[in-house]
Design a protein around this motif. Structure first.
Motif, PDB file in Angstrom:
ATOM      1  N   ALA A 103      17.680  68.615  22.230  1.00 28.82           N
ATOM      2  CA  ALA A 103      16.264  68.278  22.362  1.00 28.82           C
ATOM      3  C   ALA A 103      15.596  68.178  20.994  1.00 28.82           C
ATOM      4  CB  ALA A 103      15.557  69.313  23.231  1.00 28.82           C
ATOM      5  N   GLU A 104      15.886  69.121  20.113  1.00 34.44           N
ATOM      6  CA  GLU A 104      15.269  69.105  18.789  1.00 34.44           C
ATOM      7  C   GLU A 104      15.737  67.905  17.970  1.00 34.44           C
ATOM      8  OE1 GLU A 104      16.106  72.855  17.004  1.00 34.44           O
ATOM      9  OE2 GLU A 104      14.938  74.009  18.475  1.00 34.44           O
ATOM     10  N   ALA A 105      17.037  67.617  18.050  1.00 29.93           N
ATOM     11  CA  ALA A 105      17.574  66.481  17.291  1.00 29.93           C
ATOM     12  C   ALA A 105      17.003  65.165  17.799  1.00 29.93           C
ATOM     13  CB  ALA A 105      19.101  66.475  17.382  1.00 29.93           C
ATOM     14  N   ALA A 106      16.893  65.029  19.119  1.00 24.94           N
ATOM     15  CA  ALA A 106      16.343  63.794  19.681  1.00 24.94           C
ATOM     16  C   ALA A 106      14.879  63.622  19.296  1.00 24.94           C
ATOM     17  CB  ALA A 106      16.499  63.802  21.203  1.00 24.94           C
ATOM     18  N   ALA A 107      14.125  64.723  19.298  1.00 22.93           N
ATOM     19  CA  ALA A 107      12.715  64.663  18.895  1.00 22.93           C
ATOM     20  C   ALA A 107      12.593  64.243  17.428  1.00 22.93           C
ATOM     21  CB  ALA A 107      12.044  66.009  19.125  1.00 22.93           C
ATOM     22  N   ASP A 108      13.506  64.743  16.583  1.00 26.11           N
ATOM     23  CA  ASP A 108      13.488  64.353  15.166  1.00 26.11           C
ATOM     24  C   ASP A 108      13.753  62.861  15.008  1.00 26.11           C
ATOM     25  OD1 ASP A 108      12.980  66.940  14.415  1.00 26.11           O
ATOM     26  OD2 ASP A 108      15.062  67.420  13.897  1.00 26.11           O
ATOM     27  N   LEU A 109      14.650  62.321  15.805  1.00 26.69           N
ATOM     28  CA  LEU A 109      14.945  60.886  15.722  1.00 26.69           C
ATOM     29  C   LEU A 109      13.726  60.062  16.119  1.00 26.69           C
ATOM     30  CD1 LEU A 109      18.542  60.835  17.264  1.00 26.69           C
ATOM     31  CD2 LEU A 109      17.919  60.598  14.852  1.00 26.69           C
ATOM     32  N   VAL A 110      12.967  60.552  17.097  1.00 29.42           N
ATOM     33  CA  VAL A 110      11.738  59.871  17.492  1.00 29.42           C
ATOM     34  C   VAL A 110      10.749  59.867  16.331  1.00 29.42           C
ATOM     35  CG1 VAL A 110       9.730  59.969  19.025  1.00 29.42           C
ATOM     36  CG2 VAL A 110      12.019  60.382  19.946  1.00 29.42           C
ATOM     37  N   THR A 111      10.578  61.035  15.709  1.00 32.59           N
ATOM     38  CA  THR A 111       9.643  61.164  14.584  1.00 32.59           C
ATOM     39  C   THR A 111      10.029  60.244  13.432  1.00 32.59           C
ATOM     40  OG1 THR A 111       9.213  63.467  15.180  1.00 32.59           O
ATOM     41  CG2 THR A 111       8.628  62.786  12.941  1.00 32.59           C
ATOM     42  N   GLU A 112      11.348  60.129  13.199  1.00 30.77           N
ATOM     43  CA  GLU A 112      11.842  59.301  12.095  1.00 30.77           C
ATOM     44  C   GLU A 112      11.798  57.806  12.414  1.00 30.77           C
ATOM     45  OE1 GLU A 112      15.744  60.811  11.618  1.00 30.77           O
ATOM     46  OE2 GLU A 112      15.076  62.813  10.988  1.00 30.77           O
ATOM     47  N   GLY A 113      11.534  57.468  13.677  1.00 29.25           N
ATOM     48  CA  GLY A 113      11.515  56.060  14.061  1.00 29.25           C
ATOM     49  C   GLY A 113      12.885  55.425  14.118  1.00 29.25           C
ATOM     50  N   GLN A 114      13.902  56.246  14.372  1.00 29.24           N
ATOM     51  CA  GLN A 114      15.284  55.756  14.413  1.00 29.24           C
ATOM     52  C   GLN A 114      15.484  54.777  15.578  1.00 29.24           C
ATOM     53  OE1 GLN A 114      18.151  56.703  12.369  1.00 29.24           O
ATOM     54  NE2 GLN A 114      18.913  54.901  13.447  1.00 29.24           N
ATOM     55  N   VAL A 115      16.151  53.679  15.319  1.00 28.42           N
ATOM     56  CA  VAL A 115      16.476  52.702  16.356  1.00 28.42           C
ATOM     57  C   VAL A 115      17.843  53.047  16.946  1.00 28.42           C
ATOM     58  CG1 VAL A 115      16.951  50.283  16.877  1.00 28.42           C
ATOM     59  CG2 VAL A 115      15.122  50.896  15.269  1.00 28.42           C
ATOM     60  N   ILE A 116      17.867  53.269  18.255  1.00 33.10           N
ATOM     61  CA  ILE A 116      19.102  53.594  18.964  1.00 33.10           C
ATOM     62  C   ILE A 116      19.369  52.493  19.989  1.00 33.10           C
ATOM     63  CG2 ILE A 116      20.275  55.252  20.469  1.00 33.10           C
ATOM     64  CD1 ILE A 116      19.805  56.324  17.673  1.00 33.10           C
ATOM     65  N   ASP A 117      20.542  51.883  19.904  1.00 34.24           N
ATOM     66  CA  ASP A 117      20.885  50.796  20.830  1.00 34.24           C
ATOM     67  C   ASP A 117      21.538  51.320  22.101  1.00 34.24           C
ATOM     68  OD1 ASP A 117      20.248  48.368  19.078  1.00 34.24           O
ATOM     69  OD2 ASP A 117      21.583  49.535  17.780  1.00 34.24           O
TER      70      ASP A 117
END
Length: 463
Positions: free
Chosen positions: A373-387
């Motif tokens: 959950a924490e890692a996924a939230a960080d990816l959201v904050t960073e604006g990471q594009v996940i395909d």
């Protein structure tokens, strides 16, 4: 001098007379169910519609449990179980049901769970993937230990008790596991080792854990003890390896707690190698003593390949693997191209995944030791594009925060590997509300002779 209390003998309840009943259904644990007087009556070793004679052995507030005495009208799909310990041993609750009927039962379990949500009811379910080997497939075992009148027992706890049912030459286990269990029985008795008693909370040796490579016929053994007694445990480890030369490493896990959790975080190597390497599908994985991995290698390999086929990862694309374990899914994704990020909370499993990436020469795959959950939230904050995102959560399903983050990351494709139909249905209900549609529901028999069913799900984001 302290005053001692007189011993009071608790009177035994008189044994209840045998009763004739008709089994209504099987529950999620594979036990027969009869509902009467506002309570459930649970019976092991029976099938729906069977007329049986039982004796009630335990009366609780909400349910009763009974011992099967005789089947007077058997189910059409009943078969002779290939184990004399059935149904006392809880390891194989469906051993008396034909394999085809087991597969139907598991598909029905998934269908019933989905039916609890209107938008999932009636969804098409693909034919279940049957296991190529319904017996002898288990490559991992965690076995309880006991010593009764000098006789060593290696097996599983009887339902609702701390009594160990010895598994003997278990038809479910890989033969090497059975050989190691027998060697341990002999050495416990020969060396007069003190086995832990969960009632008195005294004793040295608690559990035996074995991990086997069926490809190489090698095993990694973990002895779980209550204290760091290197003299006794090293002596035992040497004798086990002498009796079973296929053992390539023996570890000691020190677990002084009084609970039922098998492993602590305190692990040390007594002799041999640190980890077991094995080929699973298209990659070579490193499996440490306490890291989680599927017990059925053949089905795991098929799942990993299907996930990689569905993902179709190519150069310039990014995949996220949440609850990644030792990296089996992530490494299969990385072999196809693109960039892969694996998230795993267990540090030992994460180290295994990194080592496996190096062994497989996959530089396009990296792993982070973090909460999903924490890692996924960080990816959201960073604006990471996940395909493409893949989730393989425990039986409890995905954390609500993970589902929320996935809804914000909005990967075009989401692949969900579930080990529990009800948590899967709950999470699919949420994902559909976040804009995803179901593309495929694929049930898989990972654990023949048990009621458990895995499900691989492919979802696509609505345009």
């Amino acid at each position: 001098m302290a005053q001692t209390r007189p011993n009071k003998r608790i009177p035994r309840r008189p044994a209840q007379p045998p009763r004739r009943i008709t089994i209504e259904s099987l529950n999620g644990d594979g036990l027969g169910v009869v509902r009467e007087d506002g309570k459930e009556l649970l019976v092991a070793g029976v099938l729906p519609g069977e007329e049986v004679i039982v004796r009630v052995e335990h009366e609780g507030q909400h349910r009763r449990s009974a011992l099967l005495l005789k089947v007077t009208r058997p189910h059409a799909d009943r078969v002779a179980p290939p184990c004399p310990r059935f149904p006392r041993c809880p390891g194989c609750p469906l051993l008396h049901l034909s394999y085809a009927a087991q597969c139907d039962f598991k598909t029905d379990q998934l269908r019933q769970a989905l039916a609890l949500y209107p938008e999932l009811a009636g969804q098409a379910i693909a034919p279940l993937w049957q296991a190529p080997e319904p017996l002898g497939y288990r490559t991992t075992a965690k076995l309880a230990l006991a010593k009764v009148q000098g006789k060593a027992l290696v097996g599983l706890y009887q339902r609702g008790s701390h009594r160990v049912i010895d598994i003997g030459d278990c038809p479910q286990q890989h033969p090497l596991i059975n050989r190691i269990a027998q060697a341990l029985r002999e050495e416990i008795e020969h060396q007069k080792l003190h086995v832990y008693n969960p009632i008195s909370q005294r004793g040295l040796l608690r559990y035996l854990a074995v991990r086997v490579s069926p490809l190489h016929n090698r095993a990694l053994v973990t002895l779980v003890g209550t204290e760091r007694n290197l003299r006794d445990f090293t002596h035992l480890a040497k004798w086990l390896q002498k009796k079973v030369p296929e053992i390539i490493g023996v570890h000691l896990n020190i677990n002084p707690s009084s609970g039922n959790v098998v492993f602590s975080n305190n692990n040390l190597r007594l002799l041999g190698v640190d980890s077991l390497f094995d080929q699973i599908g298209d990659v070579r994985l490193q499996l440490s003593p306490t890291s989680f991995f599927q017990v059925n290698h053949a089905q795991a390999a098929r799942i990993y390949r299907q996930i990689a086929d569905w993902a179709g990862l190519t150069e310039g694309k990014t995949a996220l693997d949440l609850y990644g374990g030792v990296g089996g899914i992530a490494l299969h994704l990385a072999r196809r191209g693109g960039q892969v990020l694996g998230i795993e909370i267990n540090p030992q499993a994460c180290d295994n995944a990194r080592a496996a990436a190096s062994h497989n020469r996959l530089s396009n795959c990296r792993f982070i030791n973090a909460d999903a959950a924490e890692a996924a939230a960080d990816l959201v904050t960073e604006g990471q594009v996940i395909d493409v995102a893949v989730v393989n959560p425990p039986r409890s399903g995905c954390d609500a925060a993970v589902l929320e983050a996935l809804g914000q990351l909005r990967p075009a494709q989401l692949i969900y590997l579930s080990c529990h139909p009800h948590s899967l249905a709950r999470d699919l209900h949420q994902l559909l509300a976040q804009g995803y549609t179901l593309d495929c529901l694929q049930p898989i028999d990972m654990f023949p002779q048990t009621p458990h069913v895995e499900t691989l799900v492919r979802l696509r984001l609505q345009p």
